[in-house]
Design a protein around this motif. Structure first.
Motif, short mmCIF file in Angstrom:
data_model
loop_
_atom_site.label_atom_id
_atom_site.label_comp_id
_atom_site.label_asym_id
_atom_site.label_seq_id
_atom_site.Cartn_x
_atom_site.Cartn_y
_atom_site.Cartn_z
N ASP A 32 0.84 -1.21 0.00
CA ASP A 32 0.00 0.00 0.00
C ASP A 32 0.87 1.25 0.00
O ASP A 32 1.83 1.35 0.76
CB ASP A 32 -0.93 0.02 1.21
CG ASP A 32 -2.03 -1.01 1.13
OD1 ASP A 32 -2.34 -1.46 0.02
OD2 ASP A 32 -2.57 -1.37 2.19
N LYS A 33 0.53 2.19 -0.85
CA LYS A 33 1.25 3.46 -0.92
C LYS A 33 0.39 4.52 -0.26
O LYS A 33 -0.66 4.90 -0.78
CB LYS A 33 1.54 3.85 -2.38
CG LYS A 33 2.31 2.83 -3.14
CD LYS A 33 3.75 2.79 -2.69
CE LYS A 33 4.53 1.85 -3.58
NZ LYS A 33 5.53 1.09 -2.91
N ILE A 34 0.82 5.01 0.89
CA ILE A 34 0.07 6.01 1.63
C ILE A 34 0.51 7.39 1.16
O ILE A 34 1.70 7.70 1.16
CB ILE A 34 0.29 5.85 3.14
CG1 ILE A 34 -0.02 4.42 3.60
CG2 ILE A 34 -0.53 6.86 3.93
CD1 ILE A 34 -1.42 3.94 3.28
N ASN A 35 -0.46 8.21 0.76
CA ASN A 35 -0.12 9.55 0.29
C ASN A 35 0.01 10.52 1.46
O ASN A 35 -0.19 10.16 2.61
CB ASN A 35 -1.14 10.05 -0.76
CG ASN A 35 -2.52 10.30 -0.19
OD1 ASN A 35 -2.70 10.45 1.01
ND2 ASN A 35 -3.50 10.37 -1.06
N ALA A 36 0.33 11.76 1.16
CA ALA A 36 0.60 12.75 2.21
C ALA A 36 -0.62 13.58 2.61
O ALA A 36 -0.47 14.59 3.29
CB ALA A 36 1.73 13.67 1.75
N SER A 37 -1.81 13.18 2.20
CA SER A 37 -2.99 13.97 2.55
C SER A 37 -3.20 13.97 4.06
O SER A 37 -2.88 13.01 4.75
CB SER A 37 -4.23 13.44 1.83
OG SER A 37 -4.56 12.14 2.28
N THR A 38 -3.77 15.06 4.56
CA THR A 38 -3.99 15.22 5.99
C THR A 38 -5.48 15.31 6.30
O THR A 38 -6.30 15.55 5.41
CB THR A 38 -3.30 16.49 6.51
OG1 THR A 38 -3.93 17.63 5.90
CG2 THR A 38 -1.81 16.49 6.21
#
Length: 97
Positions: free
Chosen positions: A38-44
């Motif tokens: 899984d590639k976790i993005n930088a969204s907050t």
């Protein structure tokens, strides 16, 4: 047996008891929250809440981010309170069952 002998022997007895226990009952397997690929993005959460506000939601509470990068939240829209998701590209959708 004196109190000193009993005091010094107690840790050895406890250690021997631990060694006699089956290892399977002592340690449970670890489970990661996301799969290794899984590639976790930088969204907050702040970004996701802003997307929800722009989509007309108020009283927003961001709950969690999934391994698929979708943010899950609760908020009010059109007089109704419900769950919604914010996709990685910023689309806000009511969360289905």
């Amino acid at each position: 047996m004196t109190w000193r002998t009993r005091f010094l022997a107690a840790p050895a007895v406890a250690f021997a008891a631990l060694l006699a226990m089956p290892a399977a009952g002592l340690i449970s397997p670890a489970h990661a929250a996301c799969a290794p690929g899984d590639k976790i993005n930088a969204s907050t959460a702040e970004w996701a809440a802003e997307q929800a506000r722009e989509a007309g939601y108020s009283n927003i509470s961001m709950q969690r981010k999934g391994c698929d990068n979708y943010w899950h939240g609760i908020g009010s829209k059109d007089g109704q309170t419900g769950r919604f998701v914010v996709s990685p590209d910023g689309e806000v959708l009511p969360e289905g069952d």
